[in-house]
Design an enzyme around this catalytic site. Structure first.
Site, PDB file in Angstrom:
ATOM      1  N   THR A 134       0.826  -1.206   0.000  1.00 31.80           N
ATOM      2  CA  THR A 134       0.000   0.000   0.000  1.00 31.80           C
ATOM      3  C   THR A 134       0.864   1.263   0.000  1.00 31.80           C
ATOM      4  O   THR A 134       2.010   1.237   0.459  1.00 31.80           O
ATOM      5  CB  THR A 134      -0.893  -0.011   1.260  1.00 31.80           C
ATOM      6  OG1 THR A 134      -1.437   1.282   1.469  1.00 31.80           O
ATOM      7  CG2 THR A 134      -0.092  -0.377   2.510  1.00 31.80           C
ATOM      8  N   GLU A 136       0.277   3.553   1.953  1.00 32.56           N
ATOM      9  CA  GLU A 136       0.231   4.071   3.322  1.00 32.56           C
ATOM     10  C   GLU A 136       1.564   3.895   4.050  1.00 32.56           C
ATOM     11  O   GLU A 136       1.809   4.553   5.065  1.00 32.56           O
ATOM     12  CB  GLU A 136      -0.924   3.417   4.097  1.00 32.56           C
ATOM     13  CG  GLU A 136      -2.241   3.623   3.367  1.00 32.56           C
ATOM     14  CD  GLU A 136      -3.498   3.325   4.176  1.00 32.56           C
ATOM     15  OE1 GLU A 136      -3.438   3.330   5.408  1.00 32.56           O
ATOM     16  OE2 GLU A 136      -4.538   3.103   3.540  1.00 32.56           O
ATOM     17  N   LYS A 163       2.375  -3.331   7.262  1.00 35.43           N
ATOM     18  CA  LYS A 163       2.637  -3.502   5.826  1.00 35.43           C
ATOM     19  C   LYS A 163       4.081  -3.089   5.500  1.00 35.43           C
ATOM     20  O   LYS A 163       4.762  -3.743   4.709  1.00 35.43           O
ATOM     21  CB  LYS A 163       1.645  -2.694   4.982  1.00 35.43           C
ATOM     22  CG  LYS A 163       0.215  -3.188   5.016  1.00 35.43           C
ATOM     23  CD  LYS A 163       0.013  -4.588   4.436  1.00 35.43           C
ATOM     24  CE  LYS A 163       0.211  -4.659   2.933  1.00 35.43           C
ATOM     25  NZ  LYS A 163      -0.155  -6.007   2.410  1.00 35.43           N
TER      26      LYS A 163
END
Ligand code: NAD
Ligand code: TYD
Length: 353
Positions: A134, A136, A163
């Site tokens: 991601t 993010e 992640k």
């Protein structure tokens, strides 16, 4: 990059995973596609009803946290490639229960890396571990600037930290053991089959049922939105043509402040539901902000565009319209996933706001 035929796709019963599984099963009849999924609250085999009896499709119910089971499965099937999507994926849940994210996103990923390495360590030729991540992980942007592949990791939520950690492990296995890998970092996805805890499907559901629309903080948080089918197309391209060891950012060239996006959503839904224009705006309710809420994400997706020739195929208005139509036509799907534990989740998550 890989012409291998026995592909393990993890998290294939989830939102993005189900679109990737469908694309690969239909487009590559010579590949054997193994969908491994633990079927958590977010995994739903109904997402794959149309391809479940295809000859090249196989479902395995398993938990990537269970190293023993994962090693056994690799021993039995010797998957030549992995496309790894299984994850805990919702930021709000990660704030409530960070360890669940460490277990699946970090330990689960390392279990897969170990099993893949043990299976192929004598000859990695033609093998690939493709990790789906991601944007993010890059943290938050100010009013200007874009996330590049070279932007330093700076995760702010337990989700993005988990992640980021998994991305580091994949890269480290490449450096340390020569494990062939590729990583893509994608912006916010939307489209059919997304669990109604994320902004767009939650708000579609609430508008339809005349429930309040809980806008966090001042509503001026910004995200870059990509239609899920365009993400699946990008994954197909990177899997086959991406350069080993590289990272590619994937995004929609499509930034929206939450409140502006919500107004477009309301406009389209009021039209489709036959309500007077703007009627559902009265449902907008500003609520307590998410802690550690990242202000802005925006992706520079020019590397994948210039090097691999990928770009989004639909405009946001088209993708959103198709998404709304899907949710309105798939009442039963929505009812199934919002019955039972969903009510408990919803009350727990929004009661204190
Ligand atoms: P999702 O929550 O809809 O689906 C996750 C799937 O993983 C579910 O089917 C679930 O059952 C399965 N799963 C969870 N824990 C598991 C475990 N321990 N073992 C086996 N299976 C397990 O998620 P999504 O939105 O489809 O996201 C898929 C991937 O893409 C994730 O890695 C996520 O971080 C990444 N991603 C998502 C977005 C987005 O906007 N949704 C954007 C960029 C990247
Ligand atoms: P979300 O779909 O949870 O994705 P992410 O947090 O991974 O970007 O949220 C998208 C944006 O919408 C984010 O800024 C948080 C906001 N949001 C709300 O305002 N209200 C809500 O009920 C939800 C779920 C999200």
């Amino acid at each position: 990059m890989s012409d291998q035929k026995k592909i393990l796709i993890t998290g294939g019963a989830g939102f993005i995973g189900s679109h990737v599984v469908r694309l690969f099963v239909n487009k590559y009849p010579d590949y054997q596609i193994y969908n491994l999924d633990a079927l958590t609250y977010a995994g739903n085999l109904e997402n794959l009803k149309d391809i479940e009896s295809a000859e090249n499709y196989h479902f395995i119910k398993a938990d990537i946290v269970d190293a023993h089971q994962i090693n056994q499965l690799f021993g039995e099937h010797r998957f030549d490639s992995v496309i790894h999507l299984a994850a805990e994926s919702h930021v709000d849940r990660s704030i409530t229960d960070p360890l669940a994210f460490v277990r699946t996103n970090v330990i689960g990923t390392v279990n897969l890396l170990n099993a893949f390495r043990d299976t192929w360590k004598d000859n990695f030729e033609g093998k690939l571990f493709y990790h789906i991540s991601t944007d993010e992980v890059y943290g938050t942007l100010g009013e200007t600037g874009l996330f590049e592949e070279t932007t330093a990791y700076d995760p702010n939520s337990p989700y993005s930290a988990s992640k980021a950690s998994s991305d580091h492990f994949v890269r480290a296995y490449g450096e340390t053991y020569g494990l062939p890998h590729v990583v893509t970092n994608c912006s916010n996805n939307y489209g059919p089959n997304q669990f109604p805890e994320k902004l767009i499907p939650l708000f579609i559901h609430n508008i339809k049922t005349n429930k309040s629309l809980p806008v966090y903080g001042d509503g001026k948080y910004t995200r870059d939105w990509l239609y899920v089918i365009d993400h699946a197309r990008a994954i197909d391209l990177v899997f086959h043509e991406g350069k080993e060891g590289e990272t590619y950012n994937i995004g929609g060239f499509n930034e929206w402040q939450n409140i502006e996006l919500i107004r477009v959503l309301i406009k389209q839904m009021d039209e489709k539901l036959g309500r007077p224009a703007g009627e559902s705006e009265k449902l907008i309710t500003y609520v307590k902000d998410r802690p550690g809420h990242d202000r802005r994400y925006a992706i520079d997706a020019n590397k994948i565009k210039n090097e691999l020739g990928w770009e989004p195929s639909v405009t946001f208005e088209e993708g959103l319209s198709e998404t709304i139509d899907w949710y309105l036509e798939n009442e039963e799907w929505l009812q199934n996933v919002t019955s039972g534990d969903y009510q408990k989740y919803y009350e727990g998550m929004y009661a204190g706001r």
